[in-house]
Design a protein around this motif. Structure first.
Motif, PDB file in Angstrom:
ATOM      1  N   TYR A   1      -2.516   6.757   4.864  1.00  0.00           N
ATOM      2  CA  TYR A   1      -2.886   5.817   3.813  1.00  0.00           C
ATOM      3  C   TYR A   1      -3.210   6.579   2.536  1.00  0.00           C
ATOM      4  O   TYR A   1      -3.655   7.734   2.589  1.00  0.00           O
ATOM      5  CB  TYR A   1      -4.091   4.962   4.226  1.00  0.00           C
ATOM      6  CG  TYR A   1      -3.803   4.041   5.391  1.00  0.00           C
ATOM      7  CD1 TYR A   1      -3.014   2.902   5.214  1.00  0.00           C
ATOM      8  CD2 TYR A   1      -4.309   4.306   6.650  1.00  0.00           C
ATOM      9  CE1 TYR A   1      -2.743   2.059   6.292  1.00  0.00           C
ATOM     10  CE2 TYR A   1      -4.049   3.467   7.727  1.00  0.00           C
ATOM     11  CZ  TYR A   1      -3.258   2.351   7.534  1.00  0.00           C
ATOM     12  OH  TYR A   1      -2.992   1.524   8.597  1.00  0.00           O
ATOM     13  N   GLN A   2      -2.980   5.900   1.404  1.00  0.00           N
ATOM     14  CA  GLN A   2      -3.217   6.505   0.082  1.00  0.00           C
ATOM     15  C   GLN A   2      -2.557   7.892  -0.004  1.00  0.00           C
ATOM     16  O   GLN A   2      -3.172   8.878  -0.412  1.00  0.00           O
ATOM     17  CB  GLN A   2      -4.723   6.607  -0.194  1.00  0.00           C
ATOM     18  CG  GLN A   2      -5.413   5.255  -0.258  1.00  0.00           C
ATOM     19  CD  GLN A   2      -6.879   5.351  -0.647  1.00  0.00           C
ATOM     20  OE1 GLN A   2      -7.498   6.423  -0.591  1.00  0.00           O
ATOM     21  NE2 GLN A   2      -7.461   4.228  -1.043  1.00  0.00           N
TER      22      GLN A   2
ATOM     23  N   ALA B   1      -8.310  10.798  -2.979  1.00  0.00           N
ATOM     24  CA  ALA B   1      -8.788  10.089  -1.789  1.00  0.00           C
ATOM     25  C   ALA B   1      -8.962  11.023  -0.598  1.00  0.00           C
ATOM     26  O   ALA B   1      -9.563  10.634   0.404  1.00  0.00           O
ATOM     27  CB  ALA B   1      -7.820   8.968  -1.425  1.00  0.00           C
TER      28      ALA B   1
ATOM     29  N   VAL C   1       0.856  -1.193   0.000  1.00  0.00           N
ATOM     30  CA  VAL C   1       0.000   0.000   0.000  1.00  0.00           C
ATOM     31  C   VAL C   1       0.892   1.243   0.000  1.00  0.00           C
ATOM     32  O   VAL C   1       2.045   1.205   0.440  1.00  0.00           O
ATOM     33  CB  VAL C   1      -0.926   0.025   1.235  1.00  0.00           C
ATOM     34  CG1 VAL C   1      -1.927  -1.111   1.183  1.00  0.00           C
ATOM     35  CG2 VAL C   1      -0.116  -0.022   2.528  1.00  0.00           C
ATOM     36  N   ASP C   2       0.323   2.336  -0.509  1.00  0.00           N
ATOM     37  CA  ASP C   2       1.062   3.608  -0.437  1.00  0.00           C
ATOM     38  C   ASP C   2       0.716   4.304   0.877  1.00  0.00           C
ATOM     39  O   ASP C   2       0.158   5.401   0.912  1.00  0.00           O
ATOM     40  CB  ASP C   2       0.750   4.493  -1.644  1.00  0.00           C
ATOM     41  CG  ASP C   2      -0.741   4.756  -1.798  1.00  0.00           C
ATOM     42  OD1 ASP C   2      -1.542   4.000  -1.208  1.00  0.00           O
ATOM     43  OD2 ASP C   2      -1.108   5.718  -2.489  1.00  0.00           O
TER      44      ASP C   2
ATOM     45  N   ASN D   1      -2.479   9.341  -3.500  1.00  0.00           N
ATOM     46  CA  ASN D   1      -3.774   9.462  -4.186  1.00  0.00           C
ATOM     47  C   ASN D   1      -4.429  10.787  -3.805  1.00  0.00           C
ATOM     48  O   ASN D   1      -4.973  10.933  -2.705  1.00  0.00           O
ATOM     49  CB  ASN D   1      -4.681   8.279  -3.807  1.00  0.00           C
ATOM     50  CG  ASN D   1      -5.968   8.262  -4.612  1.00  0.00           C
ATOM     51  OD1 ASN D   1      -6.238   9.167  -5.405  1.00  0.00           O
ATOM     52  ND2 ASN D   1      -6.769   7.229  -4.406  1.00  0.00           N
TER      53      ASN D   1
END
Length: 349
Positions: free
Chosen positions: A225-226, A232, A206-207, A229
């Motif tokens: 997290y993310q 997101a 995961v990024d 992105n």
């Protein structure tokens, strides 16, 4: 050629002995200080041994502890000797002891200087050790159920929070490893299945980063997290916005910490080395100037003192000559033994 010749009237010899007594006690405190610094550095290195790949860096604290203890003994005898030089009748009992004493003292004093040089020169070894150690620490972060690695997660989390760092080189190191344990993954979820299938090694990548990478001083709730992105998160631009996680890598943070520590220790030990060298030089002057009084009816006459009776090169060769002869005798003995065995074998045949 005599090195460092000086004239010493009686009053000057007395003052030299008194000053040397005080200086030897100061150097004794310096030896205790050096030993304490070595213990402190050793403790700091052992505290984070889990993120270090080798123990070569421990040569610095080990050397400091050794020379610190040696310095205590060297300066204790220096104080005793300078007291007895004031009484010429008691000084001769030290004469046979002084030559090996100076040899041992010079060796350990030189070792003290070497430890100072090592404290500045070990940056490459430290960085290489941390590079591999942190890489393994991040890789085994999720193995909380594996014997021997149960506390790896706790170690890395504490490290990142204490030094305000993230990852090995930077936070992107967490993108390349599966740091979430399989026991906390829902394998019935389509997202989890897709992520595992999309990876050649079948890892869940995961990024995102662990919570310990979050910067508590950031005004925005932590985005762990993310991270890459933009869609997101509301009002978020990964490329331009200042991230609210620690940007600096832990390797850089730890190298800066330990090198700062060793450089400070090196400066302190260097000052102790200068005091120790002053003790040896003063004691040598006191020895040579007092020896000139022995056998004289008037002990208050002016005498000459020196550091070396001959040149530096001649003195070194004279000191090493007995050691060289011992090695030569051993070689001759071993060669003679082999020749005798060969002759015995020939006679037997």
């Amino acid at each position: 050629m005599v090195v460092g010749k000086m004239k010493f009237p009686f009053e000057k010899r007395v003052k030299l002995a008194q000053g040397l007594w005080l200086l030897s006690w100061l150097a004794t405190l310096g030896g205790a200080f050096t030993f304490t610094l070595g213990c402190f550095l050793k403790t700091e290195l052992r505290r984070r041994a889990e993120v270090m790949d080798n123990t070569e860096i421990h040569i610095v604290p080990n050397t400091l502890m050794l020379v610190g203890l040696a310095s205590l003994g060297i300066n204790y005898f220096a104080g005793r000797i300078c007291q007895d030089t004031l009484d010429v009748a008691r000084f001769p009992r030290w004469q046979s002891f002084l030559k090996p004493y100076f040899t041992i003292s010079i060796f350990f004093t030189s070792l003290m200087l070497i430890s100072v040089i090592l404290s500045y020169a070990m940056k490459g070894n430290l960085e290489a050790s941390l590079k591999i150690g942190l890489k393994n620490g991040i890789r085994f972060y999720k193995d909380t159920d594996t014997p021997g690695r149960c506390f790896q997660k706790q170690t890395i989390d504490r490290l990142q929070m204490e030094f305000q760092c993230c990852g090995n080189t930077d936070y992107k190191d967490w993108f390349e490893v599966q740091w979430i344990s399989n026991r906390y993954l829902d394998f019935s979820s389509k997202e989890v299945k897709d992520r595992i299938k999309s990876n050649v090694d079948g890892r869940y990548l995961v990024d995102g980063v662990p919570f310990s990478c979050c910067n508590p001083s950031s005004p925005r709730p932590c985005i762990q997290y993310q991270i890459t992105n933009n869609t997101a998160h509301y009002n978020y631009e990964h490329q331009t916005e200042e991230l609210n996680i620690f940007i600096r890598g832990c390797r850089e943070a730890l190298v800066n910490y330990y090198m700062g520590l060793m450089n400070t220790i090196g400066a302190g030990v260097l000052s102790v080395f200068l005091v120790q060298a002053s003790v040896l030089a003063s004691l040598r002057y006191l020895q040579t100037s007092t020896e000139a009084v022995l056998g004289q009816e008037n002990t208050e006459i002016e005498t000459e003192g020196y550091l070396l009776e001959k040149g530096v090169k001649e003195t070194i060769m004279e000191t090493l000559d007995p050691i060289i002869k011992i090695f030569q005798l051993n070689q001759v003995a071993s060669g003679g033994g082999e020749a005798g065995a060969a002759e015995a074998g020939a006679a037997a045949s």
